[in-house]
Design a protein around this motif. Sequence first.
Motif, mmCIF file in Angstrom:
data_model
loop_
_atom_site.group_PDB
_atom_site.id
_atom_site.type_symbol
_atom_site.label_atom_id
_atom_site.label_comp_id
_atom_site.label_asym_id
_atom_site.label_seq_id
_atom_site.Cartn_x
_atom_site.Cartn_y
_atom_site.Cartn_z
ATOM 1 N N LEU A 39 42.269 42.721 43.238
ATOM 2 C CA LEU A 39 41.891 41.587 42.396
ATOM 3 C C LEU A 39 41.789 42.093 40.961
ATOM 4 N N MET A 40 42.557 41.506 40.055
ATOM 5 C CA MET A 40 42.619 41.962 38.669
ATOM 6 C C MET A 40 41.932 40.952 37.754
ATOM 7 N N GLU A 46 48.577 46.075 34.950
ATOM 8 C CA GLU A 46 47.845 47.032 34.111
ATOM 9 C C GLU A 46 46.411 46.574 33.847
ATOM 10 N N ALA A 47 46.022 45.401 34.345
ATOM 11 C CA ALA A 47 44.676 44.873 34.099
ATOM 12 C C ALA A 47 43.627 45.662 34.886
ATOM 13 N N THR A 48 42.365 45.383 34.575
ATOM 14 C CA THR A 48 41.247 46.063 35.245
ATOM 15 C C THR A 48 41.072 45.533 36.663
ATOM 16 N N ILE A 49 40.870 46.441 37.600
ATOM 17 C CA ILE A 49 40.662 46.067 38.994
ATOM 18 C C ILE A 49 39.209 45.618 39.201
ATOM 19 N N LEU A 50 39.031 44.412 39.743
ATOM 20 C CA LEU A 50 37.686 43.880 40.006
ATOM 21 C C LEU A 50 37.228 44.160 41.435
ATOM 22 N N GLY A 51 38.162 44.228 42.351
ATOM 23 C CA GLY A 51 37.825 44.434 43.759
ATOM 24 C C GLY A 51 39.094 44.398 44.580
ATOM 25 N N ASN A 74 33.128 37.126 42.723
ATOM 26 C CA ASN A 74 31.790 37.360 42.172
ATOM 27 C C ASN A 74 31.520 36.473 40.962
ATOM 28 N N GLY A 75 32.024 35.225 41.023
ATOM 29 C CA GLY A 75 31.775 34.271 39.945
ATOM 30 C C GLY A 75 32.661 34.465 38.730
ATOM 31 N N GLU A 76 33.616 35.433 38.779
ATOM 32 C CA GLU A 76 34.478 35.691 37.640
ATOM 33 C C GLU A 76 35.927 35.346 37.988
ATOM 34 N N SER A 312 32.153 48.567 47.319
ATOM 35 C CA SER A 312 31.909 49.161 46.012
ATOM 36 C C SER A 312 30.407 49.224 45.756
ATOM 37 N N LEU A 313 30.014 50.040 44.791
ATOM 38 C CA LEU A 313 28.597 50.135 44.426
ATOM 39 C C LEU A 313 28.090 48.804 43.888
ATOM 40 N N GLU A 314 28.957 48.100 43.170
ATOM 41 C CA GLU A 314 28.573 46.795 42.629
ATOM 42 C C GLU A 314 28.283 45.805 43.748
ATOM 43 N N GLU A 315 29.111 45.839 44.789
ATOM 44 C CA GLU A 315 28.896 44.926 45.914
ATOM 45 C C GLU A 315 27.584 45.242 46.627
#
Length: 430
Positions: A39-40, A46-51, A74-76, A312-315
């Motif tokens: 998920l970018m 090249e975007a940031t990976i969100l999950g 995650n609401g984003e 992930s740590l965020e999760e």
Amino acid sequence: MKYNIMIGIAFLVCLFIFLPTVHADDGKMYQVDAETIELMDAPSKEATILGELKQDYKVTIFEESNGWGKTFYNGEQAWVALYQLSAADNLETEPENEQTDTEEQHMETAAATETNIASAKSADNGELYRVQAPAVNVRQAPDKNAAVVTQMLHGEKITIFEESYGWGKTYYQNEEVWIALYLLDKEEENESAGNGEVSEEMKTTDSPETEEEINKEAPEDSTEQKDDETENEDTEPQADEQEVQAEQNSENPFAGRYFVIDPGHGGKDPGAIGSEVYEKTLALSTAKKLSEQLRQLGASVTFTREDDTYLSLEERTNISNTTNPDAFISLHYNSSEDQAAHGVETFYKNESESRELAQSIQTSLMNHVDLHDRGAKQAGFQVLQENHQTAVLIELGFISNADEQQVIQTDDYQQNATNGIVAGLDAYFN
């Protein structure tokens, strides 16, 4: 000829501008084909990976653009490559009144159904629960800050169709809603509530007869007998009731308490690797022992993971922050380049409640296991620093130490460590 070429070019430009972006106002359900997809935060590799999402998971796409599909995580806003998905045409469609009119509403709906999808557990036929708290809020999304839709009272039954990070999904007036699972008890008979809506209130009412009617029907000599009984009740010591209450408290010292247990690592992240065992395996084994003991003592428990799953740590912190536990307990086993390093240590964030809990657990652990005391220490681990709740991280011995590894992988050691953690929690909370 030149005129025809210009028309052709103009047509291609319009095709490029207008065709790549397709809006799916009501969303379209897809299924993940690849083993995992990323998920970018933008429609670009090249975007940031969100999950990430795993194979066969379902995802709702609200907009398509140049081979990318937009959803929410995650609401984003998040984007996935459409070539890794297939349209799930055979899935049931959402009820008509669940469709929303604005992208902001889409985000709320998507967040409720897609958030933390990597750990969601489906219950196709639903599982029946009963409310154990005096009153429980039913919310629009799996978030303690989400809008309250209705409220359920003690004893009412509810059917849960999906579980995610300590929240259960059901339906109320044909709308998807969420409720905190730690406030519910699973019914022994897994009955279905039919239409899946929140059940009608199941109140226990007193007899419709009034006290006056009862007195009219009672024999004439009952008044004297009643006076005698009242006198005996007045003279009965209240200590009996207090003694019963004390006994119940001693049997269930964690009644009303709720804990999130976080077995470290998992899935593609094995953690520390020993000659015979992975850290992720020991952490999960110990977590299950800890959960079993806490539940036997009256507590409610949620795992961040119950099997060999990567989170992930965020999760992990999100589970704690959205379910509001009394404490978050992360379990780990240590490793060091210095193979002589040994012992147990408990970490806390820079906050007084977490420090006191860590010190209580560390002291108790040293009374239950025969390993070196490395103390309670402040640390900046993400699962502690980004956690809004009282939180500790426990390192229960060194896998990298050959002698210590032989000890910590035994059931006896893990059970003794569990006893120590429980005693430390008891000393802190009671």
